[in-house]
Scaffold this active site. Structure first.
Site, PDB file in Angstrom:
ATOM      1  N   SER A 139       0.269   9.471   1.665  1.00 51.46           N
ATOM      2  CA  SER A 139       0.124   8.124   1.107  1.00 51.46           C
ATOM      3  C   SER A 139       0.299   7.107   2.219  1.00 51.46           C
ATOM      4  O   SER A 139       0.909   7.393   3.247  1.00 51.46           O
ATOM      5  CB  SER A 139       1.174   7.876   0.030  1.00 51.46           C
ATOM      6  OG  SER A 139       2.446   7.574   0.616  1.00 51.46           O
ATOM      7  N   ASP A 140      -0.230   5.912   2.020  1.00 52.11           N
ATOM      8  CA  ASP A 140       0.153   4.812   2.903  1.00 52.11           C
ATOM      9  C   ASP A 140       1.564   4.379   2.507  1.00 52.11           C
ATOM     10  O   ASP A 140       2.125   4.823   1.494  1.00 52.11           O
ATOM     11  CB  ASP A 140      -0.858   3.664   2.798  1.00 52.11           C
ATOM     12  CG  ASP A 140      -0.931   2.841   4.081  1.00 52.11           C
ATOM     13  OD1 ASP A 140       0.068   2.812   4.835  1.00 52.11           O
ATOM     14  OD2 ASP A 140      -1.975   2.220   4.328  1.00 52.11           O
ATOM     15  N   TRP A 141       2.144   3.496   3.307  1.00 51.47           N
ATOM     16  CA  TRP A 141       3.554   3.102   3.144  1.00 51.47           C
ATOM     17  C   TRP A 141       3.820   2.618   1.707  1.00 51.47           C
ATOM     18  O   TRP A 141       3.282   1.594   1.279  1.00 51.47           O
ATOM     19  CB  TRP A 141       3.893   2.005   4.142  1.00 51.47           C
ATOM     20  CG  TRP A 141       5.326   1.547   4.124  1.00 51.47           C
ATOM     21  CD1 TRP A 141       5.986   0.935   3.103  1.00 51.47           C
ATOM     22  CD2 TRP A 141       6.273   1.659   5.188  1.00 51.47           C
ATOM     23  NE1 TRP A 141       7.276   0.654   3.454  1.00 51.47           N
ATOM     24  CE2 TRP A 141       7.487   1.083   4.733  1.00 51.47           C
ATOM     25  CE3 TRP A 141       6.223   2.169   6.481  1.00 51.47           C
ATOM     26  CZ2 TRP A 141       8.628   1.021   5.534  1.00 51.47           C
ATOM     27  CZ3 TRP A 141       7.362   2.092   7.279  1.00 51.47           C
ATOM     28  CH2 TRP A 141       8.547   1.531   6.804  1.00 51.47           C
ATOM     29  N   GLY A 142       4.637   3.375   0.987  1.00 52.14           N
ATOM     30  CA  GLY A 142       5.073   2.962  -0.344  1.00 52.14           C
ATOM     31  C   GLY A 142       4.032   3.057  -1.428  1.00 52.14           C
ATOM     32  O   GLY A 142       4.269   2.618  -2.559  1.00 52.14           O
TER      33      GLY A 142
END
Length: 718
Positions: free
Chosen positions: A263-266
């Protein structure tokens, strides 16, 4: 380690240990980090999760990474090493031009070399994976992240995607410890966010997605990219991080991708504000089901996956599959045998910012710069007195917003570059104004410099925070303080050369009409000042060409070359003048089109021809043109091939880039440039989404940019 050994290792892991492999944390969580520890409460995780976690985001330096890995392995029950990942976007310590600038070089070999050098520096510092290449197709310069892409064309983006992937990974990740695993991003369609606003909605037809936005991701994956990062945006109403069709049907099943998805950040937790998950438990459920293997910097997996398995809502085999993909990547990188891999403090000191790397950065910066206008004032003569004015005259903020470990202290400024060419008594430097404001004292100093000069070089642009992630802008003109500076300078009636430092195409009103020459430098990197000095004084000849159109006005956006004709095109002769597809107050066309770029010399295109006017499946059609350097200086020309499909099953673009070649010519020299067209160049997605060609009439276009082209009609029969 053999695959069977990895499977046996997986069998030894407890469910909690498996789930911990799926979380990615920053260095602050780990012993051995030089950073302040103790942020466990922010993610509600315990030491057990940290001691069994799978990867680290943003650690840097061989000493720190070796320390973290060593202390981690002392506590990890099964001796499973950490993966270290980072954003190495356009250089590690030696910073190259931003990717949009690299795209404007149209030089795949130099792009590959830049990635190879970035990998060499980063691997010596202990890093294993880079979150690059970013291959999002971009048509809206309001979006700050256009600087990370190579432009608006799917074919060109695909070629650069492959080049960057080759550069990072080489031919054997297992043996070549000077390489990095590549993570292609952002999957998918992130470049089409509505309004050019970061993190915003993306909604388009599947045909549009497949025809224009997906090809570059697939190109990187076909080239062997080991990882894929999800995008923040929705696709057809579903965030990509929880999008089953995108992540499973397309990426895994259709394309056969067997690598790791992160995933991308968060982004996993962001399924909640997106409105497709009611809480963290549902977010974890949706993300793991679609095949997101690693959750970056949120903890929904470690908080809820064990519970979901016990409730029989997900099978443990799904978690096993994700963990096995991670273990296989670690094994491919050789981490079980060499947990410190390429980390080497001695080598790190030798390669970071070494002269060879600086030379390559300087070369790519010269190739990436685009000459947008020149009335004959460039190149400068060494005998001319030059006033260097503007907020970027001596500004070190020319690395760009994603130059993670690049240091401004290492930057060669424009002023420093010019001082290597011009005698002190011939160069006068003054700021004139700041990026967004000005003082009377700054203008007084600028006036004194201007009065002594024969020619004025204005160094203008955006600071790095004005573009990049979260750098969306509704107004893409230069700040008013700089536009006012141009007006003041213009009053002195001396030749004006503008150099632009920026991360996006700009609305150049206020600049274009007042400048005698314009060099688009983008954010040129560590050696930017030297490269620009080479160009200004003619030691190098500009050869860069735009890979993203410059709008005439922000009101046109999105504006791109490969658009459709519409049912009432403006150029239809018998249409009523008002009732056609047009603006009443501005042109339809961009200020500078895709593929555009000038040189200090001139090139003439003659004798364009086809080898035949009809061809069929399994045959090849040759397109050739003679290119002659008709000027007085040696130069490199980028010859471009476009094709138009006249009649299609669906509306087809007015033209599409299908090939390009770079040719170097001395004054008076001519060369024949030839392209080959085959059936594959004529294929497209039909209404039923089948990718195939049609019999029919076509036009091949050949020329220096997407506007100034020679048309050559031909017919294809299946």
């Amino acid at each position: 380690m053999r695959d069977n050994d990895l499977k046996k290792l997986l069998e030894k892991m407890t469910l909690k240990e498996k789930i911990s492999q799926l979380i990615q944390l920053t260095p602050h969580f780990f012993k051995g980090s030089g950073k302040i520890t103790g942020p466990l409460a922010s993610l509600n995780i315990d030491e057990g999760v940290v001691s069994n976690s799978g990867s680290v985001l943003g650690a840097s330096g061989a000493s720190e990474i070796v320390n973290i890995q060593k202390k981690f392995l002392e506590e990890n029950r099964l001796g499973i090493p950490l993966l270290f990942m980072a954003d190495i976007i356009h250089g590690y310590k030696t910073i190259f031009p931003v990717p949009l600038a690299i795209g404007c070089s149209w030089d795949l070999k130099l792009a590959e070399k830049s990635a190879e050098i970035a990998a060499k520096e980063a691997s010596a510092a202990g890093i294993h994976v880079t979150f690059s290449p970013m291959v999002d197709l971009v048509r809206d310069p309001r979006w700050g992240r256009v600087m990370e892409s190579t432009g608006e064309d799917p074919y060109l983006n695909s070629e650069f995607a492959k080049a960057f992937t080759r550069g990072y990974q080489g031919s054997d990740l297992s043996e070549d410890v000077s390489r990095l695993a590549a993570c292609v991003k952002h999957f998918a369609g992130y470049g089409a966010v509505e309004g050019g606003r970061d993190y915003n909605t993306v909604d388009m037809s599947e045909l549009q997605l497949r025809e224009y936005y997906l090809p570059s991701y697939k190109a990187a994956i076909d080239e062997g990219a080991e990882m894929v990062m999800t995008s923040f945006n929705t696709v057809a109403g579903v965030p990509s991080t929880g999008n089953e069709w995108l992540m499973k049907d397309v990426l895994r099943d259709e394309w056969g991708f067997e690598g790791v998805v992160i995933s991308d950040w968060g982004a996993v937790k962001e399924l909640i504000p997106h409105g497709v998950a009611k809480d963290e438990k549902e977010a974890a459920y949706k993300a793991i089901l679609v095949g997101v293997d690693i959750e970056m910097m949120t903890s929904t997996y470690v908080q809820h996956l064990e519970e979901l398995v016990k409730e029989n809502k997900i099978k443990e085999s799904i978690i096993n599959d994700a963990v096995l993909r991670i273990l296989r990547l670690k094994n491919k990188l050789g981490l079980f045998e060499r947990p410190y891999r390429g980390a080497n403090e001695v080598l790190e000191k030798q390669v970071l910012l070494c002269q060879q790397h600086r030379n390559e950065a300087r070369n790519l910066a010269t190739k990436s710069t685009v000459l947008l206008k020149n009335t004959g004032v460039l190149p400068l003569k060494i005998t001319q007195k030059v006033a260097l004015i503007g907020p970027f005259a001596e500004n070190r903020d020319i690395l760009g917003p994603w130059s993670w470990l690049g240091s401004k202290d290492d930057v060669v400024t424009l002023g420093e570059g010019l001082k290597t060419k011009a005698h002190d008594s011939f160069l006068f430097i003054a700021k004139g104004c700041d990026i967004e404001d000005s003082t009377e004292e700054e203008w007084i100093q600028a006036k004194q410099a201007i009065k002594q000069a024969d020619v004025i070089v204005l160094a203008l642009g955006e600071n790095s925070d004005m573009s990049g992630e979260a750098g969306s802008r509704g107004n893409i003109k230069l700040p008013d303080a700089q536009l006012q500076l141009i007006k003041k300078v213009k009053q002195y009636k001396k030749p004006i050369v503008v150099i632009l430092f920026n991360g996006r195409p700009l609305d150049l009103h206020g600049v274009i009409e007042n400048a005698d020459a314009i060099l688009e430098a983008w954010f040129p990197g560590t050696e930017g000042g030297n490269a620009l000095a080479d160009l200004l004084y003619g030691d190098e000849n500009p050869s860069g060409k735009l890979t993203m159109s410059f709008p005439y006005s922000a009101g046109q956006i999105p504006v791109y070359y490969n658009c459709f004709n519409t049912g009432r095109p403006k150029d239809v002769q018998d249409a009523q003048e008002r009732y056609v597809s047009q603006y009443l107050d501005i042109p339809n066309e961009p200020l500078f089109p895709f593929g555009y770029g000038l040189s200090y010399t001139t090139f003439q295109y003659t004798d364009a021809k086809l080898s035949k006017v009809n061809f069929t499946t399994n045959e090849t059609l040759a397109v050739s043109v003679t290119v002659t350097n008709t000027g007085a200086m040696s130069g490199e020309e980028i010859v471009q091939l476009y094709i138009r499909d006249i009649i299609g099953d669906v509306a087809r673009p007015l033209k599409e880039l299908k090939g390009f070649k770079k040719v170097f010519l001395n004054p008076g020299e001519s060369k024949i440039v030839t392209f080959e067209i085959t059936e594959k160049h004529l294929k497209y997605h039909h209404q039923n989404l089948n990718f195939k060609s049609d019999s029919g009439d076509f036009i091949a276009f050949i020329g220096p940019n997407s506007k100034d082209l020679i048309a050559l009609p031909f017919r294809f029969e299946k």
